[in-house]
Motif scaffolding. Structure first.
Motif, PDB file in Angstrom:
ATOM      1  N   GLU A 143       1.200   2.797   7.018  1.00  0.00           N
ATOM      2  CA  GLU A 143       0.623   1.924   6.595  1.00  0.00           C
ATOM      3  C   GLU A 143      -0.635   1.304   7.194  1.00  0.00           C
ATOM      4  OE1 GLU A 143       3.511  -1.443   6.055  1.00  0.00           O
ATOM      5  OE2 GLU A 143       4.651  -0.351   4.668  1.00  0.00           O
ATOM      6  N   THR A 144      -0.500   1.466   8.695  1.00  0.00           N
ATOM      7  CA  THR A 144      -1.979   1.029   9.292  1.00  0.00           C
ATOM      8  C   THR A 144      -2.810   2.286   8.953  1.00  0.00           C
ATOM      9  OG1 THR A 144      -0.715   0.054  10.977  1.00  0.00           O
ATOM     10  CG2 THR A 144      -2.961   0.966  11.547  1.00  0.00           C
ATOM     11  N   GLN A 202      -9.089   0.071   2.419  1.00  0.00           N
ATOM     12  CA  GLN A 202      -9.155  -1.253   2.658  1.00  0.00           C
ATOM     13  C   GLN A 202     -10.320  -1.757   3.594  1.00  0.00           C
ATOM     14  OE1 GLN A 202      -7.667  -3.586   1.320  1.00  0.00           O
ATOM     15  NE2 GLN A 202      -5.970  -2.480   0.131  1.00  0.00           N
ATOM     16  N   SER A 203     -10.622  -0.610   4.362  1.00  0.00           N
ATOM     17  CA  SER A 203     -11.566  -0.551   5.546  1.00  0.00           C
ATOM     18  C   SER A 203     -13.069  -0.272   4.796  1.00  0.00           C
ATOM     19  CB  SER A 203     -11.466   0.527   6.716  1.00  0.00           C
ATOM     20  OG  SER A 203     -11.689   1.758   6.211  1.00  0.00           O
ATOM     21  N   ASN A 221      -4.776   2.119   5.665  1.00  0.00           N
ATOM     22  CA  ASN A 221      -5.739   1.394   5.485  1.00  0.00           C
ATOM     23  C   ASN A 221      -7.179   2.016   5.776  1.00  0.00           C
ATOM     24  OD1 ASN A 221      -5.062  -1.647   5.134  1.00  0.00           O
ATOM     25  ND2 ASN A 221      -3.517  -0.922   6.537  1.00  0.00           N
ATOM     26  N   THR A 266      -4.076  -5.115   6.827  1.00  0.00           N
ATOM     27  CA  THR A 266      -4.978  -5.307   5.758  1.00  0.00           C
ATOM     28  C   THR A 266      -5.492  -6.614   5.806  1.00  0.00           C
ATOM     29  OG1 THR A 266      -3.226  -3.729   4.471  1.00  0.00           O
ATOM     30  CG2 THR A 266      -4.682  -5.394   3.175  1.00  0.00           C
ATOM     31  N   MET A 326       0.868  -1.189  -0.089  1.00  0.00           N
ATOM     32  CA  MET A 326      -0.151   0.125   0.125  1.00  0.00           C
ATOM     33  C   MET A 326       0.605   1.296   0.128  1.00  0.00           C
ATOM     34  SD  MET A 326      -2.919  -0.680   2.621  1.00  0.00           S
ATOM     35  CE  MET A 326      -3.502   0.989   2.416  1.00  0.00           C
TER      36      MET A 326
END
Length: 445
Positions: free
Chosen positions: A262-263, A294-295, A266, A227, A1
C-alpha cells in the motif's frame, strides 16, 4: 487503495531483522485462540521416520529420569517445538501466548499502556516524550522526567524492555510512577492504562516546497497513514504540489507485507510492486499498483541503510525498479523472505517462512540487500561560522544594480533563522534535500 483481489487466505507478512527478539507479522489467518485453517502441503513421499521418533521418545525419557531437576512433559515438548522451528531459518519461530500477543500488538500499532516514549539515562528510565492525548500527557508527565519507581519498585538497573513491560498491561488498570523532575524531590503520579495507538508515519516540511516522510515500521495502518501524510504535506505547502519529497526508510526493520504494498502504491500508477514464490499455491502472490498517484509524481529520494529490512526493501526495490525515485544511503539489510502466521490452539502460533519475495525486475533481496543509486554514508554535520561579513551592497555610496534590481546586503541573523531543522544534523538527509533541489533546477519543474 488496495484492491480486494490482492487479499489471500493466508496472512502474508515480512518479519523484522534477524537481531530482533520478536518479528512482526501480518494479521493471523484465524482469531486468536482458534486453530488455523488447514494448509494444503505437498503430499508426503516418505513414511514417518519411526527410528528418529523412537530416538526422540528415548531422549525425552532419559531427560525426565536423569536431569538434575524435574522437568515436565509440557516444557520438554514446547522446547522441542521451538528447536524444530529455530533450526529452519532465523525468522521461523514458535510463538507462545505472550510472544503471539506482542506480535499482534506491534503489527496493529495498538496496546494497553500509558503513552510515553522512554529511554535509559544513568541507570534510570527517562521519559523521552509523552504522546499527545494519552493518559501520560493528561497526567502532566513531561519529557525529561526520570521514572525512579514503578508501583513502588525501583527502576535503577532495569533494562528499558523490563520497564516497558511493567508499564504496559490491561486497559483500565492503574499504575503509580514515582518521578523526579529537574533534580527535585520524587513525587508520585497514578495513571490508568488505556489503548495507545502508535503512528508509524511522521511527516514535516524541511523547507518551502520540500517535504519529509519518515516510516519507522510497517504496521497494518501504515499505508493509510502515508496517504494522509502526503495530503498533510500538500496542505502545509499551501495546497500546491511539492517540489520534492524525501522518503526515509532508514532503520525501518519491516513489518506487514500488505502495508508495504500500500505504501509503494501511493507513489506508483501502474506496474508490478512485488511478487512472492513459495511451495504452496496460495503463497504465490502478485501485487500491482492502481492508477491513483497520491504523491502527484513529486520528485522522490528514498533513504535506506543497513537497518532497512524486509518491507522497507520491498518499497525501496519497487520504487527503484520502476525508476520512480532515487535511492540514497547505504546497502540495505537483505531479508527477502516472507513469513505466514498460523494460529494454533491455546493462543499460540507458528511464524513460518513460506516464500521469497522478488522486486518487479525479478531481483531477490535475500542475503544481498538493495544497493542504493547514490551511496552516501552517514557523517557528522558541523556548522562553520559564515566568514562572509561584508558585501558590495553594504558599502556606502555603492552603485545601483544595472537592471534596476533591489540591493542585497548582508542579511542580519535572527533567532528564527537559527531554528534547528532535521537536515541540519543529518548528513544523509541534507544530501537528499540537495539532490532534490538539483533535480528541480535541471528539470525545470
Amino acid at each position: 487503495m488496495l484492491h480486494s483481489s490482492r487479499l489471500t487466505s493466508l496472512a502474508m507478512t515480512v518479519a523484522l531483522v534477524i537481531a530482533a527478539p520478536l518479528a512482526h507479522a501480518a494479521d493471523p489467518v484465524a482469531a486468536p485462540g482458534k486453530a488455523a485453517a488447514p494448509v494444503t502441503a505437498p503430499a508426503a513421499k516418505n513414511p514417518l521416520p519411526l527410528e528418529e521418533l523412537r530416538t526422540f521418545a528415548e531422549v525425552m525419557d532419559r531427560i525426565k529420569a536423569a536431569y538434575v531437576e524435574p522437568v515436565d512433559d509440557k516444557t520438554l515438548l514446547e522446547n522441542a517445538i521451538k528447536g524444530m522451528l529455530s533450526n529452519l531459518d532465523p525468522h521461523s519461530a514458535y510463538l507462545g501466548p505472550e510472544d503471539f500477543a506482542e506480535l499482534q500488538e506491534s503489527t496493529s500499532g495498538e496496546f494497553g499502556g500509558l503513552g510515553i516514549e522512554v529511554g535509559v539515562e544513568d541507570g534510570f528510565v527517562k521519559v523521552v516524550s509523552p504522546i499527545d492525548d494519552t493518559p501520560a500527557s493528561r497526567a502532566g508527565i513531561q519529557a525529561g522526567d526520570l521514572i525512579v519507581k514503578i508501583n513502588g519498585q525501583p527502576t535503577r538497573g532495569q533494562s528499558m524492555t523490563e520497564a516497558v513491560d511493567k508499564m504496559r498491561g490491561k486497559v483500565g488498570e492503574k499504575i503509580t510512577l514515582t518521578l523526579v523532575r529537574d533534580g527535585g524531590q520524587p513525587f508520585d503520579v497514578t495513571v490508568a492504562r488505556a489503548i495507545i495507538q502508535v503512528k508509524s508515519v511522521r511527516a514535516q516540511m524541511l523547507e518551502d516546497g520540500y517535504g519529509y516522510l519518515r516510516i519507522t515500521q510497517f504496521q497494518v495502518k501504515t499505508g493509510e497513514e502515508v496517504t494522509k501524510a502526503l495530503a498533510q504535506l500538500r496542505k502545509q505547502n499551501g495546497n500546491k504540489k511539492l517540489n520534492g519529497l524525501v522518503l526515509d526508510l532508514r532503520n525501518n526493520p519491516g513489518g506487514v507485507l500488505q502495508a508495504a504494498v500500500e505504501t509503494a502504491d501511493n507513489f506508483l500508477t501502474s506496474g508490478l510492486i512485488v511478487y512472492t514464490k513459495g511451495r504452496l499455491p496460495n503463497s504465490e502472490l502478485r501485487f500491482n499498483a492502481d492508477p491513483v498517484d497520491q504523491s502527484e509524481g513529486v520528485p522522490l529520494v528514498v533513504l535506506i541503510n543497513g537497518g532497512s529490512a524486509s518491507a522497507s526493501e520491498i518499497v525501496a526495490g519497487a520504487l527503484q525498479d520502476q525508476k520512480r525515485g532515487v535511492l540514497m544511503g547505504t546497502d540495505s539489510f537483505g531479508k527477502g523472505s516472507v513469513q505466514t502466521v498460523l494460529p494454533l490452539t491455546n493462543d499460540r502460533a507458528l511464524k513460518l517462512t513460506t516464500a521469497l519475495y522478488y522486486t518487479p525486475n525479478g531481483r531477490s533481496i535475500q542475503a544481498q540487500g538493495i544497493v542504493p543509486d547514490v551511496e552516501v554514508r552517514q557523517g557528522k554535520v558541523t556548522a562553520d561560522a559564515d566568514s562572509e561579513t561584508f558585501k558590495e551592497a553594504d558599502l556606502q555610496g555603492h552603485l545601483g544594480n544595472g537592471n534596476g534590481g533591489a540591493d542585497r546586503p548582508t542579511p542580519q541573523a535572527s533567532p528564527a533563522s537559527k531554528k534547528a531543522r532535521p537536515q541540519d544534523g543529518d548528513f544523509q538527509l541534507s544530501q537528499a534535500l540537495a539532490l532534490l533541489k538539483g533535480l528541480k533546477v535541471t528539470r525545470g519543474n
